[in-house]
Enzyme design. Structure first.
Site, PDB file in Angstrom:
ATOM      1  N   ILE A 105      54.416  42.368  44.137  1.00 43.57           N
ATOM      2  CA  ILE A 105      53.232  42.972  44.744  1.00 43.57           C
ATOM      3  C   ILE A 105      52.906  42.075  45.927  1.00 43.57           C
ATOM      4  O   ILE A 105      52.401  40.971  45.766  1.00 43.57           O
ATOM      5  CB  ILE A 105      52.071  43.092  43.747  1.00 43.57           C
ATOM      6  CG1 ILE A 105      52.492  44.008  42.585  1.00 43.57           C
ATOM      7  CG2 ILE A 105      50.824  43.637  44.433  1.00 43.57           C
ATOM      8  CD1 ILE A 105      51.454  44.142  41.491  1.00 43.57           C
ATOM      9  N   THR A 108      42.796  42.209  45.170  1.00 47.21           N
ATOM     10  CA  THR A 108      42.327  41.051  45.929  1.00 47.21           C
ATOM     11  C   THR A 108      42.498  41.230  47.433  1.00 47.21           C
ATOM     12  O   THR A 108      41.568  41.026  48.216  1.00 47.21           O
ATOM     13  CB  THR A 108      43.102  39.791  45.497  1.00 47.21           C
ATOM     14  OG1 THR A 108      43.039  39.678  44.084  1.00 47.21           O
ATOM     15  CG2 THR A 108      42.517  38.553  46.133  1.00 47.21           C
ATOM     16  N   THR A 109      43.705  41.623  47.854  1.00 48.05           N
ATOM     17  CA  THR A 109      44.006  41.736  49.282  1.00 48.05           C
ATOM     18  C   THR A 109      43.201  42.857  49.933  1.00 48.05           C
ATOM     19  O   THR A 109      42.989  42.857  51.145  1.00 48.05           O
ATOM     20  CB  THR A 109      45.515  41.956  49.483  1.00 48.05           C
ATOM     21  OG1 THR A 109      46.219  40.903  48.809  1.00 48.05           O
ATOM     22  CG2 THR A 109      45.913  41.930  50.943  1.00 48.05           C
ATOM     23  N   TYR A 150      47.585  40.449  35.433  1.00 48.13           N
ATOM     24  CA  TYR A 150      47.630  39.698  36.680  1.00 48.13           C
ATOM     25  C   TYR A 150      47.190  38.264  36.400  1.00 48.13           C
ATOM     26  O   TYR A 150      46.027  38.003  36.113  1.00 48.13           O
ATOM     27  CB  TYR A 150      46.713  40.367  37.715  1.00 48.13           C
ATOM     28  CG  TYR A 150      46.674  39.714  39.079  1.00 48.13           C
ATOM     29  CD1 TYR A 150      47.627  38.782  39.489  1.00 48.13           C
ATOM     30  CD2 TYR A 150      45.678  40.050  39.995  1.00 48.13           C
ATOM     31  CE1 TYR A 150      47.585  38.199  40.731  1.00 48.13           C
ATOM     32  CE2 TYR A 150      45.623  39.483  41.251  1.00 48.13           C
ATOM     33  CZ  TYR A 150      46.574  38.556  41.618  1.00 48.13           C
ATOM     34  OH  TYR A 150      46.521  37.971  42.868  1.00 48.13           O
ATOM     35  N   LYS A 176      51.971  40.708  36.831  1.00 43.69           N
ATOM     36  CA  LYS A 176      52.059  40.149  38.173  1.00 43.69           C
ATOM     37  C   LYS A 176      51.817  38.660  38.015  1.00 43.69           C
ATOM     38  O   LYS A 176      50.691  38.214  37.762  1.00 43.69           O
ATOM     39  CB  LYS A 176      51.016  40.777  39.103  1.00 43.69           C
ATOM     40  CG  LYS A 176      51.014  40.184  40.515  1.00 43.69           C
ATOM     41  CD  LYS A 176      49.883  40.751  41.360  1.00 43.69           C
ATOM     42  CE  LYS A 176      49.856  40.093  42.744  1.00 43.69           C
ATOM     43  NZ  LYS A 176      48.717  40.554  43.564  1.00 43.69           N
ATOM     44  N   ARG A 183      43.036  31.440  41.586  1.00 48.56           N
ATOM     45  CA  ARG A 183      41.811  32.191  41.860  1.00 48.56           C
ATOM     46  C   ARG A 183      40.879  32.259  40.650  1.00 48.56           C
ATOM     47  O   ARG A 183      39.660  32.269  40.804  1.00 48.56           O
ATOM     48  CB  ARG A 183      42.141  33.625  42.306  1.00 48.56           C
ATOM     49  CG  ARG A 183      42.682  33.720  43.717  1.00 48.56           C
ATOM     50  CD  ARG A 183      42.886  35.177  44.123  1.00 48.56           C
ATOM     51  NE  ARG A 183      43.322  35.281  45.508  1.00 48.56           N
ATOM     52  CZ  ARG A 183      42.521  35.345  46.557  1.00 48.56           C
ATOM     53  NH1 ARG A 183      41.211  35.324  46.380  1.00 48.56           N
ATOM     54  NH2 ARG A 183      43.005  35.437  47.775  1.00 48.56           N
ATOM     55  N   TYR A 193      36.000  32.511  36.210  1.00 53.13           N
ATOM     56  CA  TYR A 193      34.757  31.742  36.137  1.00 53.13           C
ATOM     57  C   TYR A 193      34.380  31.313  34.723  1.00 53.13           C
ATOM     58  O   TYR A 193      34.053  30.159  34.498  1.00 53.13           O
ATOM     59  CB  TYR A 193      33.589  32.517  36.779  1.00 53.13           C
ATOM     60  CG  TYR A 193      32.309  31.713  36.886  1.00 53.13           C
ATOM     61  CD1 TYR A 193      32.227  30.630  37.747  1.00 53.13           C
ATOM     62  CD2 TYR A 193      31.194  32.025  36.115  1.00 53.13           C
ATOM     63  CE1 TYR A 193      31.051  29.879  37.839  1.00 53.13           C
ATOM     64  CE2 TYR A 193      30.025  31.291  36.190  1.00 53.13           C
ATOM     65  CZ  TYR A 193      29.961  30.215  37.059  1.00 53.13           C
ATOM     66  OH  TYR A 193      28.813  29.467  37.152  1.00 53.13           O
TER      67      TYR A 193
END
Length: 292
Positions: free
Chosen positions: A207, A47-48, A136, A165, A141, A110
């Site tokens: 993380i 993501t980052t 994760y 995570k 999100r 989604y």
């Protein structure tokens, strides 16, 4: 299979030049800075790293550049997930994962599957690779929460699912996983602000986004906790308190990229739909930075 992703993991940003292309020189500088200042592993193309805005060829170039530079000095965890199970399985079976030590796979977003759907999704992913898999969970999100019982079920049934995570924001959920997990399954913080209490509860690392800019300080906090020196670790945690919220108020990685730009590591460039953090936010972060 044991989890090798412990301590301070860096959710690595992807630097861009002013014309929007990938800045590989800045990426090289940033990686060396991480490795010289306490990073235990790197988490790439997640993501980052603004991975949704990178082309397939750019992702390949970034992966190859990082593998070549790190050269085995620390483990590399690479993002590989999505909301089309078949497509993720295909990528795992036919993609190039040379030099990669494990994959980080996010909950499907989604389409909001049930807990059974999540279980079958991750079971299929684990069966498609021999690499360690780190789950994760980030409901903010994805719109779906991987519940503790599903996490522990996956950990028990899939030998290469080694860690999660956990970024649900719920310490109660973290504690539920830690209480019921198999002995060789571990929990990593996915939220910088909750890293201190999560490690105190039994998590084995993080993380981190903030670690891009301040790895030495964040790493010291974690190491102090591992040694049971919670008072000293808490003092460092409290130094970060104001910065935690400022980093994410305008979205991630807008905050940490602004901070890294202020430190002279990268240009303050993002790809749409992300835009740079507001000037007022940057000024507040810059003032806190002087304290470090």
């Amino acid at each position: 299979m044991n989890n090798i992703f412990r301590g301070l993991g860096i959710a690595l940003v992807t630097p861009f030049t002013e014309d929007g292309s990938i800045d590989f020189q800045a990426l090289h500088r940033l990686i060396e800075y991480q490795l010289d200042n306490g990073a235990d592993f790197l988490c790439i193309l997640a993501t980052t790293g603004e991975t949704p805005c990178l082309s397939a060829d750019e992702k390949r170039q970034v992966k190859e550049a990082i593998v070549r530079q790190v050269n085995g000095r620390v483990p590399l965890l690479m993002g590989c997930g999505g909301n089309n199970t078949a497509a993720v399985v295909e990528e795992l079976k036919n993609g190039d994962f040379s030099g990669i030590d494990g994959i980080l796979s996010v909950c499907p977003y989604y389409n909001k599957p049930s807990q059974e759907g999540l279980y079958q999704h991750f079971k299929a992913i684990a069966g498609a690779t021999k690499l360690p898999v780190v789950l994760y969970n980030v409901p903010g999100r994805t719109g779906i929460n991987l519940k503790p019982e599903t996490t522990c079920r996956l950990a028990a049934d899939c030998k290469n699912v080694v860690a999660i995570k956990e970024a649900s924001g719920s310490l109660e959920q973290v504690d539920e996983i830690l209480k019921n997990k198999p002995a060789d399954f571990e929990v990593l913080s996915g939220d910088d602000a909750l890293t201190f209490p999560m490690i105190a509860c039994g998590a084995t690392g993080v993380i981190s986004v903030i670690g891009n800019a301040l790895p030495k300080e964040f790493s010291r906090m974690i190491r102090l906790e591992f040694r049971g020196e919670f008072g000293a670790a808490q003092k460092i945690h409290h130094k970060f308190t104001d910065l935690y919220s400022l980093l994410f108020v305008d979205g991630n990685p807008a905050g940490v990229k602004a901070l890294l730009s202020e430190m002279g590591f990268i240009k303050n460039q993002l790809r749409l739909p992300l835009v740079p953090t507001r000037v007022a936010t940057l000024q507040k972060m810059a003032a806190i930075l002087k304290g470090f």
